[in-house]
Design a protein around this motif. Sequence first.
Motif, PDB file in Angstrom:
ATOM      1  N   ALA A 215       0.818  -1.211   0.000  1.00 34.63           N
ATOM      2  CA  ALA A 215       0.000   0.000   0.000  1.00 34.63           C
ATOM      3  C   ALA A 215       0.853   1.262   0.000  1.00 34.63           C
ATOM      4  CB  ALA A 215      -0.922   0.006   1.215  1.00 34.63           C
ATOM      5  N   GLY A 216       2.177   1.103   0.032  1.00 36.22           N
ATOM      6  CA  GLY A 216       3.070   2.248  -0.011  1.00 36.22           C
ATOM      7  C   GLY A 216       3.340   2.886   1.334  1.00 36.22           C
ATOM      8  N   VAL A 217       3.054   2.167   2.438  1.00 37.96           N
ATOM      9  CA  VAL A 217       3.311   2.711   3.774  1.00 37.96           C
ATOM     10  C   VAL A 217       4.184   1.736   4.554  1.00 37.96           C
ATOM     11  CG1 VAL A 217       1.199   4.079   3.864  1.00 37.96           C
ATOM     12  CG2 VAL A 217       1.166   1.714   4.697  1.00 37.96           C
ATOM     13  N   GLU A 218       4.813   2.264   5.583  1.00 36.75           N
ATOM     14  CA  GLU A 218       5.722   1.456   6.400  1.00 36.75           C
ATOM     15  C   GLU A 218       5.057   1.104   7.722  1.00 36.75           C
ATOM     16  OE1 GLU A 218       9.029  -0.764   7.259  1.00 36.75           O
ATOM     17  OE2 GLU A 218       8.514   0.219   5.366  1.00 36.75           O
ATOM     18  N   LEU A 219       5.075  -0.174   8.054  1.00 38.49           N
ATOM     19  CA  LEU A 219       4.630  -0.672   9.351  1.00 38.49           C
ATOM     20  C   LEU A 219       5.659  -1.715   9.768  1.00 38.49           C
ATOM     21  CD1 LEU A 219       2.224  -0.374  11.357  1.00 38.49           C
ATOM     22  CD2 LEU A 219       1.234  -2.396  10.282  1.00 38.49           C
ATOM     23  N   PRO A 220       6.484  -1.426  10.792  1.00 40.39           N
ATOM     24  CA  PRO A 220       7.671  -2.252  11.068  1.00 40.39           C
ATOM     25  C   PRO A 220       7.380  -3.563  11.814  1.00 40.39           C
ATOM     26  CG  PRO A 220       7.567  -0.455  12.647  1.00 40.39           C
ATOM     27  CD  PRO A 220       6.427  -0.228  11.679  1.00 40.39           C
ATOM     28  N   VAL A 221       6.534  -4.397  11.216  1.00 41.82           N
ATOM     29  CA  VAL A 221       6.231  -5.705  11.814  1.00 41.82           C
ATOM     30  C   VAL A 221       7.385  -6.666  11.533  1.00 41.82           C
ATOM     31  CG1 VAL A 221       4.634  -7.649  11.878  1.00 41.82           C
ATOM     32  CG2 VAL A 221       3.760  -5.341  11.481  1.00 41.82           C
ATOM     33  N   LEU A 222       7.870  -7.329  12.581  1.00 46.66           N
ATOM     34  CA  LEU A 222       8.952  -8.298  12.441  1.00 46.66           C
ATOM     35  C   LEU A 222       8.529  -9.627  13.068  1.00 46.66           C
ATOM     36  CD1 LEU A 222      12.000  -6.084  13.502  1.00 46.66           C
ATOM     37  CD2 LEU A 222      11.411  -6.816  11.180  1.00 46.66           C
ATOM     38  N   PRO A 223       9.016 -10.757  12.538  1.00 43.95           N
ATOM     39  CA  PRO A 223       8.695 -12.052  13.138  1.00 43.95           C
ATOM     40  C   PRO A 223       9.551 -12.331  14.363  1.00 43.95           C
ATOM     41  CG  PRO A 223      10.061 -12.373  11.193  1.00 43.95           C
ATOM     42  CD  PRO A 223       9.788 -10.898  11.286  1.00 43.95           C
ATOM     43  N   ARG A 224       8.948 -12.835  15.417  1.00 45.64           N
ATOM     44  CA  ARG A 224       9.656 -13.224  16.640  1.00 45.64           C
ATOM     45  C   ARG A 224       9.332 -14.697  16.895  1.00 45.64           C
ATOM     46  NH1 ARG A 224       9.304 -10.034  22.515  1.00 45.64           N
ATOM     47  NH2 ARG A 224      11.458 -10.364  23.116  1.00 45.64           N
ATOM     48  N   ARG A 225      10.331 -15.553  16.688  1.00 42.34           N
ATOM     49  CA  ARG A 225      10.092 -16.994  16.691  1.00 42.34           C
ATOM     50  C   ARG A 225       9.911 -17.548  18.096  1.00 42.34           C
ATOM     51  NH1 ARG A 225      14.652 -20.873  14.200  1.00 42.34           N
ATOM     52  NH2 ARG A 225      15.629 -20.458  16.225  1.00 42.34           N
ATOM     53  N   GLY A 226       9.041 -18.547  18.200  1.00 38.96           N
ATOM     54  CA  GLY A 226       8.876 -19.262  19.453  1.00 38.96           C
ATOM     55  C   GLY A 226       8.604 -20.733  19.189  1.00 38.96           C
ATOM     56  N   PHE A 227       9.009 -21.586  20.133  1.00 38.25           N
ATOM     57  CA  PHE A 227       8.765 -23.025  20.044  1.00 38.25           C
ATOM     58  C   PHE A 227       7.809 -23.465  21.143  1.00 38.25           C
ATOM     59  CE2 PHE A 227      12.766 -22.743  17.751  1.00 38.25           C
ATOM     60  CZ  PHE A 227      12.629 -23.687  16.749  1.00 38.25           C
ATOM     61  N   VAL A 228       7.065 -24.525  20.862  1.00 42.03           N
ATOM     62  CA  VAL A 228       6.183 -25.152  21.846  1.00 42.03           C
ATOM     63  C   VAL A 228       6.444 -26.648  21.842  1.00 42.03           C
ATOM     64  CG1 VAL A 228       3.792 -25.639  22.488  1.00 42.03           C
ATOM     65  CG2 VAL A 228       4.392 -23.390  21.591  1.00 42.03           C
ATOM     66  N   LEU A 229       6.555 -27.232  23.023  1.00 42.68           N
ATOM     67  CA  LEU A 229       6.622 -28.680  23.176  1.00 42.68           C
ATOM     68  C   LEU A 229       5.240 -29.202  23.526  1.00 42.68           C
ATOM     69  CD1 LEU A 229       9.830 -29.102  25.406  1.00 42.68           C
ATOM     70  CD2 LEU A 229       9.690 -29.041  22.927  1.00 42.68           C
ATOM     71  N   VAL A 230       4.884 -30.346  22.958  1.00 45.47           N
ATOM     72  CA  VAL A 230       3.576 -30.966  23.208  1.00 45.47           C
ATOM     73  C   VAL A 230       3.813 -32.369  23.749  1.00 45.47           C
ATOM     74  CG1 VAL A 230       1.337 -31.582  22.230  1.00 45.47           C
ATOM     75  CG2 VAL A 230       2.637 -29.666  21.258  1.00 45.47           C
TER      76      VAL A 230
END
Length: 384
Positions: A215-230
């Motif tokens: 859309a031509g705009v900046e939104l600084p979303v970044l991935p933050r990884r996490g693990f889960v044990l089941v």
Amino acid sequence: MLTRNSSDVIVIGAGVVGAACAYYAARSGLTVTVLDRGPVAGGTTGAGEGNLLVSDKEPGPELELALLSSQLWCELAELLPPATEYEPKGGLVVASGEAGMAALRDFAAGQEKAGVTAQEIPADRLHDLEPHLAPALAGGFHYPQDAQVQPALAAAHLLKAAGERVRLRLGEEVTGLLTGASGEVRGVRTASGEVHGPYVVNAAGTWGGELARLAGVELPVLPRRGFVLVTEPLPRMVRHKVYAADYVADVASGSAALQTSAVVEGTPAGPVLIGASRERVGFDRSLSVEVLRRLAAGATALFPALAGVRVMRTYAGFRPYLPDHLPAIGPDPRVPGLLHACGHEGAGIGLAPATGLVIARCLTGGEPPLDTTPFRPDRFAAAV
């Protein structure tokens, strides 16, 4: 009128936040097209534990959003089928020493002024709530407003409950936004063609920043990884969501480095879910033996009986992180007709209903249910 190629609003993202936006928009009388390049709950939602928490949030705008969502989840639990596994089981935050208890007391005192119910549990009463907890803990706080759902099913049933006003189109990636002569939104472009509508809601989760750039705009979303044990299915060994006091600090941290803190909770189906880890490594899904080791050690420190339990699987997910730890919710003044509903980090499942209600009110010109100023999507551009 809802047709295959037009609707009042287009929601991009079929996770629980997008589903909530579609649900409340449809309840407001709007027709909605939900687009996702994958399946329902194929991103962060499907990798979540389903936490609906107030216990980990300090007084401020996110806690206000969480308290509203807590009320709305109670209402939705009456509407959605039992398969969503809504469970108002409460949370228990524990401290290993007196310094930790003092910090929890201060934290809880501030939360109580904001409307949170927090009950101090002395060390000799912890086992009344959790019989299998490790001995010698200094105490904890019980949060009866904490709850849990099965997140993928919650998203699916929210979309179904929205009724015929919602059309779901899966496996269609948005490749561009359609705009008018003044830059206003007119719809989106996908590989299958164009979808027209005067409003587009960016509920793309971890890919929210990528969509904003279309859309031509900046939104600084970044991935933050996490693990889960089941774990393997067990008799109800863990009754609440139980976590160590340092989890709250990890949630609030902006560090890119690996952080782990013990988070353990049972499920109605039997398996125990074990977290939590956080690190910014892009979209790298590589298995980290070090993270799994830390998670297992933290869980058995809280619940020694888990040492003899088999872990059946592990999975990774990516939390959509914004630098100030608040989601972007509402209209983007830079692009008329574009709204954002993303950047909730690990709280999206809990905050989804309030987010959806805010978006629906914005779309229909209604009064917002709370002050949305802290969630303005353009706040990062204003700070530059």
